[in-house]
Design a protein around this motif. Structure first.
Motif, PDB file in Angstrom:
ATOM      1  N   VAL A 252      -4.753 -74.886  45.136  1.00 23.39           N
ATOM      2  CA  VAL A 252      -4.014 -74.299  44.021  1.00 23.39           C
ATOM      3  C   VAL A 252      -4.694 -74.765  42.741  1.00 23.39           C
ATOM      4  CG1 VAL A 252      -2.321 -76.181  43.932  1.00 23.39           C
ATOM      5  CG2 VAL A 252      -1.707 -73.947  43.054  1.00 23.39           C
ATOM      6  N   ALA A 253      -4.688 -73.907  41.743  1.00 26.15           N
ATOM      7  CA  ALA A 253      -5.233 -74.282  40.433  1.00 26.15           C
ATOM      8  C   ALA A 253      -4.140 -74.082  39.396  1.00 26.15           C
ATOM      9  CB  ALA A 253      -6.452 -73.429  40.088  1.00 26.15           C
ATOM     10  N   ILE A 254      -4.079 -75.016  38.461  1.00 27.63           N
ATOM     11  CA  ILE A 254      -3.146 -74.882  37.352  1.00 27.63           C
ATOM     12  C   ILE A 254      -3.948 -74.946  36.058  1.00 27.63           C
ATOM     13  CG2 ILE A 254      -1.138 -75.791  38.565  1.00 27.63           C
ATOM     14  CD1 ILE A 254      -1.600 -78.471  37.165  1.00 27.63           C
ATOM     15  N   ARG A 255      -3.540 -74.129  35.117  1.00 27.94           N
ATOM     16  CA  ARG A 255      -4.169 -74.115  33.800  1.00 27.94           C
ATOM     17  C   ARG A 255      -3.072 -74.377  32.784  1.00 27.94           C
ATOM     18  NH1 ARG A 255      -6.276 -70.577  29.777  1.00 27.94           N
ATOM     19  NH2 ARG A 255      -4.879 -68.934  30.488  1.00 27.94           N
TER      20      ARG A 255
ATOM     21  N   LYS B  16       3.026 -72.409  44.929  1.00 25.83           N
ATOM     22  CA  LYS B  16       3.415 -72.224  43.517  1.00 25.83           C
ATOM     23  C   LYS B  16       4.488 -73.235  43.133  1.00 25.83           C
ATOM     24  CE  LYS B  16       1.849 -67.759  42.259  1.00 25.83           C
ATOM     25  NZ  LYS B  16       1.866 -66.861  41.174  1.00 25.83           N
ATOM     26  N   GLU B  17       5.465 -73.411  43.999  1.00 28.85           N
ATOM     27  CA  GLU B  17       6.512 -74.398  43.733  1.00 28.85           C
ATOM     28  C   GLU B  17       5.914 -75.804  43.666  1.00 28.85           C
ATOM     29  OE1 GLU B  17      10.249 -76.236  46.173  1.00 28.85           O
ATOM     30  OE2 GLU B  17      10.041 -74.060  46.194  1.00 28.85           O
ATOM     31  N   PHE B  18       5.018 -76.103  44.604  1.00 30.98           N
ATOM     32  CA  PHE B  18       4.365 -77.411  44.608  1.00 30.98           C
ATOM     33  C   PHE B  18       3.591 -77.619  43.303  1.00 30.98           C
ATOM     34  CE2 PHE B  18       0.838 -80.268  45.355  1.00 30.98           C
ATOM     35  CZ  PHE B  18       1.463 -81.349  45.976  1.00 30.98           C
ATOM     36  N   ALA B  19       2.848 -76.594  42.878  1.00 33.32           N
ATOM     37  CA  ALA B  19       2.038 -76.698  41.651  1.00 33.32           C
ATOM     38  C   ALA B  19       2.924 -76.922  40.432  1.00 33.32           C
ATOM     39  CB  ALA B  19       1.194 -75.441  41.466  1.00 33.32           C
ATOM     40  N   ASN B  20       4.035 -76.228  40.353  1.00 30.71           N
ATOM     41  CA  ASN B  20       4.960 -76.415  39.232  1.00 30.71           C
ATOM     42  C   ASN B  20       5.529 -77.831  39.226  1.00 30.71           C
ATOM     43  OD1 ASN B  20       5.336 -73.932  37.531  1.00 30.71           O
ATOM     44  ND2 ASN B  20       5.549 -73.043  39.562  1.00 30.71           N
TER      45      ASN B  20
ATOM     46  N   GLU C 260      -6.856 -77.732  36.508  1.00 27.66           N
ATOM     47  CA  GLU C 260      -6.966 -78.645  37.632  1.00 27.66           C
ATOM     48  C   GLU C 260      -6.969 -77.822  38.903  1.00 27.66           C
ATOM     49  OE1 GLU C 260      -4.477 -82.117  37.863  1.00 27.66           O
ATOM     50  OE2 GLU C 260      -4.300 -82.210  35.673  1.00 27.66           O
ATOM     51  N   VAL C 261      -7.972 -78.055  39.731  1.00 26.47           N
ATOM     52  CA  VAL C 261      -8.023 -77.457  41.058  1.00 26.47           C
ATOM     53  C   VAL C 261      -7.591 -78.548  42.027  1.00 26.47           C
ATOM     54  CG1 VAL C 261      -9.473 -76.377  42.808  1.00 26.47           C
ATOM     55  CG2 VAL C 261      -9.877 -75.891  40.378  1.00 26.47           C
ATOM     56  N   LEU C 262      -6.548 -78.253  42.776  1.00 23.47           N
ATOM     57  CA  LEU C 262      -5.960 -79.223  43.690  1.00 23.47           C
ATOM     58  C   LEU C 262      -6.192 -78.778  45.121  1.00 23.47           C
ATOM     59  CD1 LEU C 262      -2.497 -79.432  41.889  1.00 23.47           C
ATOM     60  CD2 LEU C 262      -4.509 -80.863  41.456  1.00 23.47           C
ATOM     61  N   GLU C 263      -6.811 -79.639  45.915  1.00 23.40           N
ATOM     62  CA  GLU C 263      -6.964 -79.372  47.342  1.00 23.40           C
ATOM     63  C   GLU C 263      -5.803 -80.054  48.052  1.00 23.40           C
ATOM     64  OE1 GLU C 263     -10.847 -80.396  48.804  1.00 23.40           O
ATOM     65  OE2 GLU C 263     -11.825 -79.317  47.168  1.00 23.40           O
ATOM     66  N   ILE C 264      -5.087 -79.286  48.860  1.00 19.61           N
ATOM     67  CA  ILE C 264      -3.875 -79.756  49.507  1.00 19.61           C
ATOM     68  C   ILE C 264      -4.156 -80.064  50.976  1.00 19.61           C
ATOM     69  CG2 ILE C 264      -1.459 -79.235  50.013  1.00 19.61           C
ATOM     70  CD1 ILE C 264      -2.182 -79.238  46.982  1.00 19.61           C
ATOM     71  N   GLU C 265      -3.640 -81.209  51.411  1.00 21.27           N
ATOM     72  CA  GLU C 265      -3.788 -81.621  52.805  1.00 21.27           C
ATOM     73  C   GLU C 265      -2.484 -82.283  53.249  1.00 21.27           C
ATOM     74  OE1 GLU C 265      -6.254 -85.237  54.371  1.00 21.27           O
ATOM     75  OE2 GLU C 265      -7.592 -83.517  54.175  1.00 21.27           O
ATOM     76  N   ASP C 266      -1.898 -81.789  54.309  1.00 19.01           N
ATOM     77  CA  ASP C 266      -0.648 -82.348  54.834  1.00 19.01           C
ATOM     78  C   ASP C 266       0.423 -82.479  53.765  1.00 19.01           C
ATOM     79  OD1 ASP C 266      -1.757 -82.561  57.411  1.00 19.01           O
ATOM     80  OD2 ASP C 266      -2.608 -84.530  56.949  1.00 19.01           O
ATOM     81  N   GLY C 267       0.520 -81.487  52.880  1.00 18.58           N
ATOM     82  CA  GLY C 267       1.576 -81.459  51.880  1.00 18.58           C
ATOM     83  C   GLY C 267       1.353 -82.350  50.669  1.00 18.58           C
ATOM     84  N   LYS C 268       0.151 -82.917  50.544  1.00 26.32           N
ATOM     85  CA  LYS C 268      -0.158 -83.779  49.394  1.00 26.32           C
ATOM     86  C   LYS C 268      -1.498 -83.363  48.804  1.00 26.32           C
ATOM     87  CE  LYS C 268       2.540 -87.784  50.536  1.00 26.32           C
ATOM     88  NZ  LYS C 268       2.657 -89.182  50.217  1.00 26.32           N
ATOM     89  N   VAL C 269      -1.731 -83.796  47.563  1.00 29.48           N
ATOM     90  CA  VAL C 269      -3.005 -83.509  46.905  1.00 29.48           C
ATOM     91  C   VAL C 269      -4.046 -84.492  47.426  1.00 29.48           C
ATOM     92  CG1 VAL C 269      -4.221 -83.342  44.707  1.00 29.48           C
ATOM     93  CG2 VAL C 269      -1.803 -82.690  44.838  1.00 29.48           C
ATOM     94  N   ALA C 270      -5.137 -83.945  47.971  1.00 29.02           N
ATOM     95  CA  ALA C 270      -6.203 -84.772  48.530  1.00 29.02           C
ATOM     96  C   ALA C 270      -7.379 -84.897  47.568  1.00 29.02           C
ATOM     97  CB  ALA C 270      -6.675 -84.188  49.865  1.00 29.02           C
ATOM     98  N   VAL C 271      -7.620 -83.856  46.758  1.00 25.75           N
ATOM     99  CA  VAL C 271      -8.714 -83.875  45.785  1.00 25.75           C
ATOM    100  C   VAL C 271      -8.227 -83.169  44.521  1.00 25.75           C
ATOM    101  CG1 VAL C 271     -11.085 -83.149  45.261  1.00 25.75           C
ATOM    102  CG2 VAL C 271     -10.490 -83.845  47.595  1.00 25.75           C
TER     103      VAL C 271
ATOM    104  N   VAL D  60      -0.736 -70.452  37.254  1.00 29.59           N
ATOM    105  CA  VAL D  60      -0.829 -71.082  38.567  1.00 29.59           C
ATOM    106  C   VAL D  60      -1.526 -70.077  39.479  1.00 29.59           C
ATOM    107  CG1 VAL D  60       0.437 -71.962  40.558  1.00 29.59           C
ATOM    108  CG2 VAL D  60       1.289 -72.414  38.250  1.00 29.59           C
ATOM    109  N   PHE D  61      -2.594 -70.515  40.122  1.00 27.44           N
ATOM    110  CA  PHE D  61      -3.351 -69.665  41.041  1.00 27.44           C
ATOM    111  C   PHE D  61      -3.349 -70.343  42.404  1.00 27.44           C
ATOM    112  CE2 PHE D  61      -5.331 -69.553  36.851  1.00 27.44           C
ATOM    113  CZ  PHE D  61      -5.282 -68.205  36.551  1.00 27.44           C
ATOM    114  N   THR D  62      -2.972 -69.616  43.437  1.00 31.65           N
ATOM    115  CA  THR D  62      -3.004 -70.190  44.779  1.00 31.65           C
ATOM    116  C   THR D  62      -4.138 -69.547  45.569  1.00 31.65           C
ATOM    117  OG1 THR D  62      -1.430 -68.572  45.642  1.00 31.65           O
ATOM    118  CG2 THR D  62      -0.527 -70.645  44.780  1.00 31.65           C
TER     119      THR D  62
END
Length: 155
Positions: free
Chosen positions: A111-114, A27-31, A138-149, A103-105
């Motif tokens: 995570v997804a943000i609207r 959630k913090e990352f998404a914000n 936006e649907v964000l796929e997280i890998e190693d602490g970063k957005v991968a997709v 924010v949806f995790t």
């Protein structure tokens, strides 16, 4: 013996990566992602805001923005392609507003943000006025602490 040490090191690194991912507050990352992304859309945005945003992404970021861009393949130059595309539009807005709605995790990897967006500006290529207002997700796929997709959808 080398094989045993090698296996031990692989297992330890996997466990370490999983522990780091679990400890990440999505959630913090998404914000933070939202705030940083919105800064790139400001009429006063510079390459600093763009680089702050790009720092949140993997080098091989995959990106789709349906229905316009449907291929979200991860390519070695994904971040460089985003930099080029976003630089073209940097500062094109004369007005920009956005509000984070949700924010949806999902577990530790997505995570997804609207959010809402509304903007006015001048298209950098054809110099025609542009104006839009959307609800985005936006649907964000997280890998190693970063957005991968990144998968973007709008109404």
């Amino acid at each position: 013996m080398r094989v045993v040490i090698g296996i031990f090191l692989i297992v330890a690194s996997i466990q370490n990566a999983l522990a780091e991912t679990k400890q990440m507050d999505l959630k913090e990352f998404a914000n933070n992602y939202y705030k940083t992304m919105v800064a790139t859309q400001s009429p006063t945005a510079t390459s600093k805001e763009l680089e702050d945003y790009l720092a949140l992404l993997t080098d091989d970021i995959g990106h789709s923005h349906l229905p316009y861009v449907t291929d979200d393949s991860r390519l070695p130059d994904g971040k460089q392609a985003m930099r080029k595309g976003m630089t073209f539009y940097l500062g094109a807005h004369t007005e920009f507003k956005s509000e984070l709605l949700d924010v949806f995790t999902f577990n530790t990897s997505a995570v997804a943000i609207r959010y809402t967006t509304s903007a006015k500006g001048i298209h950098p290529q054809n110099k025609q006025p542009l104006e839009y207002s959307n609800v985005m997700m936006e649907v964000l796929e997280i890998e190693d602490g970063k957005v991968a997709v990144i998968r973007k959808y709008h109404e």
